[in-house]
Design a protein around this motif. Structure first.
Motif, mmCIF file in Angstrom:
data_model
loop_
_atom_site.group_PDB
_atom_site.id
_atom_site.type_symbol
_atom_site.label_atom_id
_atom_site.label_comp_id
_atom_site.label_asym_id
_atom_site.label_seq_id
_atom_site.Cartn_x
_atom_site.Cartn_y
_atom_site.Cartn_z
ATOM 1 N N GLY A 146 12.228 4.559 -1.255
ATOM 2 C CA GLY A 146 13.161 5.770 -1.949
ATOM 3 C C GLY A 146 12.060 6.072 -2.068
ATOM 4 O O GLY A 146 11.931 7.378 -1.970
ATOM 5 N N THR A 147 11.617 5.643 -3.323
ATOM 6 C CA THR A 147 9.823 6.399 -4.205
ATOM 7 C C THR A 147 8.310 5.617 -3.461
ATOM 8 O O THR A 147 7.940 6.080 -3.147
ATOM 9 C CB THR A 147 10.433 6.062 -5.417
ATOM 10 N N GLY A 148 9.092 4.375 -2.515
ATOM 11 C CA GLY A 148 7.290 4.130 -2.221
ATOM 12 C C GLY A 148 7.240 2.865 -3.232
ATOM 13 O O GLY A 148 6.186 2.041 -2.732
ATOM 14 N N THR A 149 7.355 2.593 -4.624
ATOM 15 C CA THR A 149 6.518 2.130 -5.249
ATOM 16 C C THR A 149 7.119 0.501 -4.699
ATOM 17 O O THR A 149 6.219 -0.716 -4.720
ATOM 18 C CB THR A 149 7.334 2.461 -6.567
ATOM 19 N N THR A 150 8.099 0.091 -4.373
ATOM 20 C CA THR A 150 8.809 -0.660 -3.562
ATOM 21 C C THR A 150 7.234 -1.706 -2.680
ATOM 22 O O THR A 150 6.514 -2.691 -2.183
ATOM 23 C CB THR A 150 9.911 -1.442 -3.463
ATOM 24 N N ALA A 151 7.293 -0.650 -1.429
ATOM 25 C CA ALA A 151 6.634 -0.773 -0.611
ATOM 26 C C ALA A 151 5.249 -1.216 -0.938
ATOM 27 O O ALA A 151 4.345 -1.798 -0.336
ATOM 28 C CB ALA A 151 7.200 0.243 0.501
ATOM 29 N N ALA A 152 4.849 0.293 -2.355
ATOM 30 C CA ALA A 152 3.157 0.159 -2.476
ATOM 31 C C ALA A 152 3.717 -1.836 -3.339
ATOM 32 O O ALA A 152 1.921 -1.863 -2.867
ATOM 33 C CB ALA A 152 2.923 1.185 -3.458
ATOM 34 N N GLY A 153 3.557 -2.235 -4.158
ATOM 35 C CA GLY A 153 3.995 -3.617 -4.592
ATOM 36 C C GLY A 153 3.381 -4.311 -3.504
ATOM 37 O O GLY A 153 2.672 -5.506 -3.459
ATOM 38 N N LEU A 154 4.477 -4.510 -2.092
ATOM 39 C CA LEU A 154 4.583 -5.128 -1.232
ATOM 40 C C LEU A 154 3.067 -5.229 -0.032
ATOM 41 O O LEU A 154 2.280 -6.265 0.002
ATOM 42 C CB LEU A 154 5.851 -5.100 -0.139
ATOM 43 N N LEU A 155 2.659 -4.059 -0.102
ATOM 44 C CA LEU A 155 1.313 -3.457 0.365
ATOM 45 C C LEU A 155 0.240 -4.574 -0.668
ATOM 46 O O LEU A 155 -1.067 -5.291 0.129
ATOM 47 C CB LEU A 155 1.461 -2.574 0.749
ATOM 48 N N LYS A 156 0.682 -3.908 -1.261
ATOM 49 C CA LYS A 156 -0.826 -4.885 -2.132
ATOM 50 C C LYS A 156 -0.331 -6.351 -2.616
ATOM 51 O O LYS A 156 -1.548 -6.674 -2.339
ATOM 52 C CB LYS A 156 0.110 -4.507 -3.925
ATOM 53 N N GLY A 157 0.712 -6.734 -2.855
ATOM 54 C CA GLY A 157 0.615 -8.270 -2.529
ATOM 55 C C GLY A 157 -0.234 -8.922 -1.708
ATOM 56 O O GLY A 157 -0.847 -9.790 -1.048
ATOM 57 N N ILE A 158 0.681 -8.712 -0.126
ATOM 58 C CA ILE A 158 -0.190 -8.726 1.268
ATOM 59 C C ILE A 158 -1.650 -8.706 1.116
ATOM 60 O O ILE A 158 -1.944 -9.666 1.766
ATOM 61 C CB ILE A 158 0.228 -7.590 2.734
ATOM 62 N N ARG A 159 -2.064 -7.973 0.776
ATOM 63 C CA ARG A 159 -3.654 -7.775 0.897
ATOM 64 C C ARG A 159 -4.439 -8.791 -0.317
ATOM 65 O O ARG A 159 -5.337 -9.565 0.156
ATOM 66 C CB ARG A 159 -4.299 -5.694 0.034
ATOM 67 N N GLN A 160 -3.501 -8.929 -1.814
ATOM 68 C CA GLN A 160 -3.900 -9.556 -2.028
ATOM 69 C C GLN A 160 -3.952 -11.517 -1.831
ATOM 70 O O GLN A 160 -4.873 -11.640 -1.957
ATOM 71 C CB GLN A 160 -3.040 -9.763 -3.580
ATOM 72 N N GLN A 161 -3.045 -11.918 -1.364
ATOM 73 C CA GLN A 161 -2.984 -12.954 -0.408
ATOM 74 C C GLN A 161 -4.105 -13.143 0.899
ATOM 75 O O GLN A 161 -3.798 -14.398 1.682
ATOM 76 C CB GLN A 161 -1.144 -13.347 -0.042
ATOM 77 N N GLY A 162 -4.372 -11.426 1.630
ATOM 78 C CA GLY A 162 -5.184 -12.097 2.557
ATOM 79 C C GLY A 162 -4.601 -13.031 4.262
ATOM 80 O O GLY A 162 -4.920 -13.031 4.741
ATOM 81 N N LEU A 163 -3.028 -11.935 3.873
ATOM 82 C CA LEU A 163 -2.564 -11.892 5.211
ATOM 83 C C LEU A 163 -2.285 -10.782 6.265
ATOM 84 O O LEU A 163 -2.619 -9.606 6.016
ATOM 85 C CB LEU A 163 -0.939 -11.846 4.378
ATOM 86 N N ASN A 164 -2.139 -11.608 7.111
ATOM 87 C CA ASN A 164 -2.170 -9.944 8.645
ATOM 88 C C ASN A 164 -1.010 -9.545 8.786
ATOM 89 O O ASN A 164 -0.323 -8.905 9.842
ATOM 90 C CB ASN A 164 -2.420 -11.239 9.267
ATOM 91 N N THR A 165 0.285 -10.017 7.943
ATOM 92 C CA THR A 165 1.663 -9.471 8.603
ATOM 93 C C THR A 165 1.596 -7.803 8.267
ATOM 94 O O THR A 165 0.730 -7.089 7.333
ATOM 95 C CB THR A 165 2.583 -9.795 6.982
#
Length: 289
Positions: free
Chosen positions: A164-183
């Protein structure tokens, strides 16, 4: 109040998928549900650190965010107020807000557009009041949402979320980067003209080609629906035993099925859908069923 969490990952049986999983954030709490719990976690911590004892926020008459904020404030022993967009009404959601002690200020749509001005007009002299944006949009909210990824014990080819606002998506993308995932992170805007979501995400974390935005699943816009979507919800729930709401999660699940049909994702790839809760949104559309 935010120390315990129950958000399992469950595999669901849905033809033709062989590896479709759901992160059940809807089970975290009946009222501070899903991504609302995660967004408010660090917002509330920051408010308390600043000796604030009054959360002031914004939303529509059927806002899950308002209910979540009211419940979180009540359990934390602090006050809450909400500016509610539109004319004064009564419904199930606002009843819950009132029961949790939230003060409701109904606001015309023109005034509502300038939220900071509303806050200043009413609470400029209240140094204990803390501004919480609509939907909880904030840097603190992305920190809580990033923890979804840290909790995962397996890796996935694709992760889906509604936006809706993109906040959750931003957090998920941040988490994916923090964990070094290729997802790959697939984001389903629930508003018409959802391209702005990418700009909102960029406010909180760098963009990458792992982010995929699918703008064709809004079904007319925010809180809009069609007979096709309602029919999908009925069939999906009957097949999986999993409830979804017409505003957010149903549009996400519809997109997953449709993108598999198009060949964007393979039926054998590991897919994780983030169930962001919001099931009380069904009350606002009960006449559609």
């Amino acid at each position: 109040m935010f120390e315990e969490i129950y958000s399992p990952v469950q595999k669901i049986a849905l033809h033709p998928f062989n590896n479709l999983f759901v992160k059940r954030d809807d089970l975290i709490d009946p009222y501070i549900s899903g991504n609302k719990w995660r967004k408010l976690k660090y917002i509330l911590a920051k408010a308390k650190a600043g000796h604030k004892t009054h959360l002031v926020t914004f939303g529509g008459a059927y806002s899950n965010h308002l209910v979540a904020t009211a419940a979180a404030a009540s359990r934390s022993g602090i006050k809450s107020t909400a500016f509610v967009r539109g004319e004064e009404v009564k419904n199930e959601m606002l009843l819950l807000c009132s029961l949790f002690g939230m003060r409701l200020i109904f606001t015309d749509r023109e005034s509502y557009r300038n939220k900071h001005s509303l806050f200043e007009q009413h609470f400029a002299n209240d140094d204990r009041a803390y501004f919480v944006d609509e939907g909880g949009a904030s840097h603190e909210a992305t920190l809580g949402c990033a923890e979804v990824i840290a909790e995962l014990t397996e890796t996935y080819d694709h992760i889906f979320c509604a936006a809706g606002t993109g906040t959750t998506a931003a957090g998920l993308l941040k988490g994916i980067r923090q964990q070094g995932l290729n997802t790959k992170l697939h984001v389903i805007p629930v508003l018409k003209g959802g391209s702005f979501i990418k700009d909102e995400i960029a406010k909180y974390t760098p963009l990458s080609d792992q982010l995929k935005l699918h703008q064709d699943y809004h079904f007319g816009g925010y809180a809009k629906t069609t007979p096709e979507l309602i029919g999908f919800i009925k069939n999906f729930t009957a097949q999986t035993g999993l409830l979804s709401d017409p505003v957010y999660t149903a549009k996400m699940f519809y997109a997953i099925v449709d993108l598999q049909t198009q060949g964007v994702i393979d039926k054998d790839e590991k897919v994780l859908a983030i169930h962001t809760g919001g099931l009380m949104g069904l009350f606002g559309m009960k006449d559609k069923f």
